[in-house]
Scaffold this motif. Structure first.
Motif, PDB file in Angstrom:
ATOM      1  N   LEU A 281      25.061  53.015  21.951  1.00  0.00           N
ATOM      2  CA  LEU A 281      24.368  53.033  23.233  1.00  0.00           C
ATOM      3  C   LEU A 281      23.359  54.166  23.291  1.00  0.00           C
ATOM      4  CD1 LEU A 281      27.416  52.477  25.602  1.00  0.00           C
ATOM      5  CD2 LEU A 281      25.824  50.760  24.763  1.00  0.00           C
ATOM      6  N   ARG A 282      22.205  53.876  23.845  1.00  0.00           N
ATOM      7  CA  ARG A 282      21.271  54.938  24.183  1.00  0.00           C
ATOM      8  C   ARG A 282      21.443  55.281  25.662  1.00  0.00           C
ATOM      9  NH1 ARG A 282      16.037  50.945  23.851  1.00  0.00           N
ATOM     10  NH2 ARG A 282      15.884  50.476  26.089  1.00  0.00           N
ATOM     11  N   GLY A 283      20.740  56.298  26.126  1.00  0.00           N
ATOM     12  CA  GLY A 283      20.992  56.844  27.455  1.00  0.00           C
ATOM     13  C   GLY A 283      20.926  55.842  28.583  1.00  0.00           C
ATOM     14  N   ASP A 284      19.804  55.137  28.728  1.00  0.00           N
ATOM     15  CA  ASP A 284      19.646  54.225  29.853  1.00  0.00           C
ATOM     16  C   ASP A 284      20.572  53.016  29.740  1.00  0.00           C
ATOM     17  OD1 ASP A 284      18.336  53.321  27.614  1.00  0.00           O
ATOM     18  OD2 ASP A 284      16.650  52.433  28.710  1.00  0.00           O
ATOM     19  N   ILE A 285      20.741  52.488  28.531  1.00  0.00           N
ATOM     20  CA  ILE A 285      21.607  51.326  28.346  1.00  0.00           C
ATOM     21  C   ILE A 285      23.062  51.699  28.644  1.00  0.00           C
ATOM     22  CG2 ILE A 285      22.442  49.620  26.693  1.00  0.00           C
ATOM     23  CD1 ILE A 285      19.563  49.217  27.607  1.00  0.00           C
ATOM     24  N   GLY A 286      23.479  52.891  28.253  1.00  0.00           N
ATOM     25  CA  GLY A 286      24.830  53.332  28.568  1.00  0.00           C
ATOM     26  C   GLY A 286      25.073  53.398  30.066  1.00  0.00           C
ATOM     27  N   THR A 287      24.095  53.886  30.814  1.00  0.00           N
ATOM     28  CA  THR A 287      24.221  53.943  32.274  1.00  0.00           C
ATOM     29  C   THR A 287      24.305  52.548  32.870  1.00  0.00           C
ATOM     30  OG1 THR A 287      22.960  56.015  32.282  1.00  0.00           O
ATOM     31  CG2 THR A 287      23.161  54.826  34.368  1.00  0.00           C
ATOM     32  N   PHE A 288      23.428  51.649  32.406  1.00  0.00           N
ATOM     33  CA  PHE A 288      23.452  50.275  32.914  1.00  0.00           C
ATOM     34  C   PHE A 288      24.780  49.587  32.575  1.00  0.00           C
ATOM     35  CE2 PHE A 288      18.570  50.219  32.250  1.00  0.00           C
ATOM     36  CZ  PHE A 288      18.409  50.954  33.416  1.00  0.00           C
ATOM     37  N   LEU A 289      25.274  49.805  31.359  1.00  0.00           N
ATOM     38  CA  LEU A 289      26.515  49.149  30.944  1.00  0.00           C
ATOM     39  C   LEU A 289      27.703  49.654  31.752  1.00  0.00           C
ATOM     40  CD1 LEU A 289      27.900  47.198  28.985  1.00  0.00           C
ATOM     41  CD2 LEU A 289      28.184  49.119  27.408  1.00  0.00           C
ATOM     42  N   ASN A 290      27.771  50.944  31.980  1.00  0.00           N
ATOM     43  CA  ASN A 290      28.868  51.486  32.786  1.00  0.00           C
ATOM     44  C   ASN A 290      28.860  50.887  34.183  1.00  0.00           C
ATOM     45  OD1 ASN A 290      29.986  53.186  30.841  1.00  0.00           O
ATOM     46  ND2 ASN A 290      28.558  54.836  31.301  1.00  0.00           N
ATOM     47  N   ALA A 291      27.678  50.791  34.786  1.00  0.00           N
ATOM     48  CA  ALA A 291      27.577  50.211  36.129  1.00  0.00           C
ATOM     49  C   ALA A 291      27.959  48.735  36.126  1.00  0.00           C
ATOM     50  CB  ALA A 291      26.163  50.388  36.671  1.00  0.00           C
ATOM     51  N   LEU A 292      27.496  47.989  35.124  1.00  0.00           N
ATOM     52  CA  LEU A 292      27.805  46.561  35.058  1.00  0.00           C
ATOM     53  C   LEU A 292      29.299  46.326  34.870  1.00  0.00           C
ATOM     54  CD1 LEU A 292      26.786  43.649  34.956  1.00  0.00           C
ATOM     55  CD2 LEU A 292      26.463  43.919  32.489  1.00  0.00           C
ATOM     56  N   LEU A 293      29.932  47.090  33.994  1.00  0.00           N
ATOM     57  CA  LEU A 293      31.362  46.922  33.775  1.00  0.00           C
ATOM     58  C   LEU A 293      32.166  47.306  35.016  1.00  0.00           C
ATOM     59  CD1 LEU A 293      31.775  48.253  30.115  1.00  0.00           C
ATOM     60  CD2 LEU A 293      31.460  45.902  30.917  1.00  0.00           C
ATOM     61  N   THR A 294      31.705  48.291  35.754  1.00  0.00           N
ATOM     62  CA  THR A 294      32.365  48.650  37.007  1.00  0.00           C
ATOM     63  C   THR A 294      32.306  47.507  38.002  1.00  0.00           C
ATOM     64  OG1 THR A 294      31.806  50.993  36.681  1.00  0.00           O
ATOM     65  CG2 THR A 294      32.388  50.303  38.913  1.00  0.00           C
ATOM     66  N   VAL A 295      31.150  46.861  38.078  1.00  0.00           N
ATOM     67  CA  VAL A 295      30.990  45.722  38.993  1.00  0.00           C
ATOM     68  C   VAL A 295      31.909  44.579  38.582  1.00  0.00           C
ATOM     69  CG1 VAL A 295      29.374  43.949  39.770  1.00  0.00           C
ATOM     70  CG2 VAL A 295      28.649  46.344  39.645  1.00  0.00           C
ATOM     71  N   ILE A 296      31.926  44.261  37.289  1.00  0.00           N
ATOM     72  CA  ILE A 296      32.784  43.165  36.817  1.00  0.00           C
ATOM     73  C   ILE A 296      34.242  43.464  37.105  1.00  0.00           C
ATOM     74  CG2 ILE A 296      33.558  41.916  34.768  1.00  0.00           C
ATOM     75  CD1 ILE A 296      30.774  42.321  33.593  1.00  0.00           C
ATOM     76  N   GLY A 297      34.667  44.694  36.859  1.00  0.00           N
ATOM     77  CA  GLY A 297      36.054  45.062  37.139  1.00  0.00           C
ATOM     78  C   GLY A 297      36.394  44.949  38.610  1.00  0.00           C
ATOM     79  N   MET A 298      35.485  45.373  39.493  1.00  0.00           N
ATOM     80  CA  MET A 298      35.740  45.294  40.931  1.00  0.00           C
ATOM     81  C   MET A 298      35.837  43.846  41.389  1.00  0.00           C
ATOM     82  SD  MET A 298      33.451  46.730  44.102  1.00  0.00           S
ATOM     83  CE  MET A 298      32.205  45.470  43.829  1.00  0.00           C
ATOM     84  N   VAL A 299      34.906  43.020  40.960  1.00  0.00           N
ATOM     85  CA  VAL A 299      34.921  41.605  41.364  1.00  0.00           C
ATOM     86  C   VAL A 299      36.170  40.920  40.820  1.00  0.00           C
ATOM     87  CG1 VAL A 299      33.706  39.407  41.181  1.00  0.00           C
ATOM     88  CG2 VAL A 299      32.409  41.509  41.543  1.00  0.00           C
ATOM     89  N   PHE A 300      36.537  41.226  39.588  1.00  0.00           N
ATOM     90  CA  PHE A 300      37.740  40.627  38.993  1.00  0.00           C
ATOM     91  C   PHE A 300      38.985  41.022  39.787  1.00  0.00           C
ATOM     92  CE2 PHE A 300      41.407  40.935  36.176  1.00  0.00           C
ATOM     93  CZ  PHE A 300      41.441  39.660  35.638  1.00  0.00           C
ATOM     94  N   CYS A 301      39.090  42.294  40.156  1.00  0.00           N
ATOM     95  CA  CYS A 301      40.253  42.767  40.904  1.00  0.00           C
ATOM     96  C   CYS A 301      40.341  42.089  42.259  1.00  0.00           C
ATOM     97  CB  CYS A 301      40.187  44.282  41.063  1.00  0.00           C
ATOM     98  SG  CYS A 301      41.575  44.984  41.984  1.00  0.00           S
ATOM     99  N   VAL A 302      39.234  41.985  42.974  1.00  0.00           N
ATOM    100  CA  VAL A 302      39.236  41.335  44.287  1.00  0.00           C
ATOM    101  C   VAL A 302      39.614  39.868  44.153  1.00  0.00           C
ATOM    102  CG1 VAL A 302      37.777  40.654  46.223  1.00  0.00           C
ATOM    103  CG2 VAL A 302      37.588  42.950  45.271  1.00  0.00           C
ATOM    104  N   ASN A 303      39.014  39.168  43.196  1.00  0.00           N
ATOM    105  CA  ASN A 303      39.324  37.754  42.999  1.00  0.00           C
ATOM    106  C   ASN A 303      40.783  37.559  42.605  1.00  0.00           C
ATOM    107  OD1 ASN A 303      39.392  35.351  40.751  1.00  0.00           O
ATOM    108  ND2 ASN A 303      38.087  34.843  42.489  1.00  0.00           N
ATOM    109  N   ARG A 304      41.290  38.420  41.733  1.00  0.00           N
ATOM    110  CA  ARG A 304      42.675  38.290  41.293  1.00  0.00           C
ATOM    111  C   ARG A 304      43.634  38.539  42.447  1.00  0.00           C
ATOM    112  NH1 ARG A 304      44.786  36.182  36.451  1.00  0.00           N
ATOM    113  NH2 ARG A 304      46.998  36.686  36.496  1.00  0.00           N
ATOM    114  N   LEU A 305      43.335  39.511  43.289  1.00  0.00           N
ATOM    115  CA  LEU A 305      44.218  39.824  44.405  1.00  0.00           C
ATOM    116  C   LEU A 305      44.255  38.691  45.420  1.00  0.00           C
ATOM    117  CD1 LEU A 305      45.991  41.760  46.032  1.00  0.00           C
ATOM    118  CD2 LEU A 305      43.901  42.740  46.989  1.00  0.00           C
ATOM    119  N   THR A 306      43.102  38.174  45.789  1.00  0.00           N
ATOM    120  CA  THR A 306      43.070  37.091  46.772  1.00  0.00           C
ATOM    121  C   THR A 306      43.733  35.827  46.224  1.00  0.00           C
ATOM    122  OG1 THR A 306      40.806  36.601  46.014  1.00  0.00           O
ATOM    123  CG2 THR A 306      41.056  37.954  47.990  1.00  0.00           C
TER     124      THR A 306
END
Length: 579
Positions: A281-306
């Motif tokens: 990872l380079r600097g900007d891609i690492g930042t984008f990837l961390n944010a994207l994975l956080t979003v996927i994890g949050m959506v997955f958790c909400v969907n799984r809970l409901t």
């Protein structure tokens, strides 16, 4: 008078006979103390200089909340170092006080003078003590100054939070055609950055990407498969069970949300770690990837809970007794709300990294909050309960008004230009609501397991009942221990998450954890929560070791020795009481 004269004679004898030894010892001790004073004076000076630099950083108008927390942590380290420096003189001060007490008070006026060696020794000790007290006072003053700066940071953080929440934005520029043009340019720039990195990575880093992904998958698989084998039937709903117990439904809802989410989080975290380890990872891609994975994890958790709580496919496993159609709507609306909020967060990271104009940030947040507000209103108006006569009934009044009220408030705040306040409310509704519901289900599960006979009805309890000598009373006691452990796990896992959701920084949690570990002072009493927890753990371990030793002694030693049953029972009771 006689005893005073006798003590004076003894001092003179010691001074005459042991003067060389006494002087050598005093000089050695004085040299060591002087070196200690010089070292700690240098420490205090360095800490003071560091404090000056941190105080200058507080004057930076662009300082954000994370920066303020970092400064506070450094200041607290300085305060602890200053107090440690002061405590370094404790032993030497005790020695000085003891020696002064041995020398006794100086002669009163009109009495014979004491020997010069005693007078010189007393003067040297008093002078040394004064120097030490000066260094200790400097350390204490520095600690007081640092505490004042820490209080100032707390005030600054409160003012910063209020300014962000209550700041008013002009919506004219945000909703102009220029905002759409800026959005198109940003998406094009993001596509070019990702595509250029991806082509480079696949060409030169393909093996590293493959190895990192496989290792991350292996770690997640270990957690997921191990969880399935450990928890068995409480991990997934069994469609063959027509009337599952309330405890079974709670356990499935909790663990089927927590374990997959943890496994996904382990996969994402380890993947990012290995990507960075292999320099993928380079600097900007690492930042984008961390944010994207956080979003996927949050959506997955909400969907799984409901899905776990509403179970659109298995009505008999449903925690909330709603109809199947509304259950599907609720799952879809909740997931959509999490997805909108997640995309808004991801785009905010992109905006910050690519230097987008403020109007684009306002437009993005405005659209996201309006959508979330509409979804909340739709959820409040939904009629999820079907009566026996075929009519549909709405939510209870308090819940319906709460959902509609939050939706209207979010929309109104966005339309009035208070984007920060609107976004904050929307974020707390989705993320904090998900965390609280998951934790609440966990607490309900722990309470059900801790009730009489509750643990015996679980798969683990049935296995222990079939494969061990545990009686119903022992299983109930074990269930109480498991209930307490689940509650502690929920507090340790979910409390930091909630604090982070409400704007606290990791440094805040780190500071509070340090205070809890080292002890909280109430008056003259210091309570160490880590010590209390350690005592509880030692008690639990000792309890199970005692039970195991009782069983081994009774079944393997006394049974073979054909010891009388009454004697065996007495020995077992004695071992149990001793344990």
């Amino acid at each position: 008078m006689f005893f005073r004269l006798l003590r004076l004679i003894l001092v003179v004898i010691v001074a005459v006979l042991g003067q060389p030894v006494f002087d050598a010892s005093a000089q050695a001790i004085g040299h060591g103390s002087a070196q200690l004073i010089a070292d700690q004076t240098k420490v205090i000076q360095d800490l003071t200089a560091k404090t000056d630099g941190l105080e200058k950083r507080l004057g930076d108008p662009d300082q954000d909340d994370a920066g303020l927390v970092d400064i506070r942590l450094q200041l607290e380290d300085i305060s602890r170092a200053a107090l440690t420096s002061a405590l370094a003189f404790r032993q030497r001060l005790n020695d000085i006080n003891a020696r002064v007490e041995v020398l006794g008070p100086p002669p009163a006026q009109g009495q014979p003078p004491e020997p010069a060696i005693v007078s010189n020794e007393r003067s040297a000790l008093v002078s040394e003590k004064a120097e030490i007290n000066a260094v200790v006072a400097s350390a204490q003053n520095l600690s007081v100054r640092v505490n004042g700066l820490v209080d100032k940071i707390s005030v600054m953080r409160s003012e910063l939070f209020r300014s962000v929440i209550t700041k008013h934005y002009d919506l004219n520029d945000a909703l102009s055609p220029q905002a759409f043009s800026d959005a198109h340019d940003q998406i094009s720039g993001l596509y070019k950055a990702v595509s250029s990195w991806l082509s480079f990575a696949l060409k030169f880093k393909f093996q590293a990407i493959l190895a990192a992904t496989l290792m991350a998958l292996a770690l997640a698989a270990v957690l997921l498969i191990g969880g399935r084998r450990l928890f068995g039937r409480i991990f997934e709903a069994d469609p063959t069970v027509e009337e599952p117990s309330y405890l079974s439904r709670l356990s499935v809802a909790f663990w089927s949300t927590l374990l997959p989410t943890l496994a996904l989080g382990v996969f994402f975290a380890s993947a990012v770690f290995f990507f960075n380890y292999y320099n993928v990872l380079r600097g900007d891609i690492g930042t984008f990837l961390n944010a994207l994975l956080t979003v996927i994890g949050m959506v997955f958790c909400v969907n799984r809970l409901t899905n776990a709580a509403l179970e659109p496919r298995l009505p008999n496993w449903r925690l909330i007794p709603v109809a199947t159609g509304p259950a599907r709507w609720l799952v879809g609306l909740t997931t959509a709300m999490a997805l909108v909020l997640g995309l808004n967060y991801f785009l905010s990271v992109v905006n910050e990294k690519m230097g987008s104009p403020l109007s684009l940030t306002i437009a993005r947040s405005f659209i996201a909050t309006i959508i979330i507000g509409v979804i909340l209103i739709l959820m409040g108006w939904l009629k999820p309960f079907k009566a026996q006569d075929g009519s549909w009934r709405p939510w209870p009044a308090w819940l319906r008004f709460l959902a509609v009220g939050l939706g209207l408030f979010t929309i109104a705040a966005a339309l009035l230009g208070y984007i920060g306040l609107s976004l904050f409310v929307a974020f707390q509704v989705v993320v904090t609501g998900t965390v609280l519901v998951t934790a609440y289900i966990g607490f309900l599960s722990a309470r059900a397991i801790g009730e009489e006979g509750g643990f015996a009805d679980t798969s683990v309890g049935r296995w222990l009942s079939e494969n061990s000598s545990y009686e119903d009373t022992a299983l109930d006691q074990l269930g109480l221990v498991v209930s307490i452990a689940i509650n502690l796990m929920i507090v340790v896992v979910f409390l930091p998450l909630i604090l982070l959701m409400w704007g606290f920084q990791p440094g805040d949690i780190e500071a509070w954890a340090y205070k809890l570990a080292t002890g909280v002072s109430i008056g003259s009493v210091t309570i160490s929560f880590l010590g209390i927890l350690s005592g509880i753990v030692v008690f639990i371990i000792g309890y199970f070791l005692t039970r195991w030793f009782q069983g081994w002694l009774d079944g393997s030693v006394m049974a073979r020795g054909k010891v009388d049953a009454g004697v065996r029972n007495s020995i077992r009771l004695g071992v149990g009481y001793a344990g």
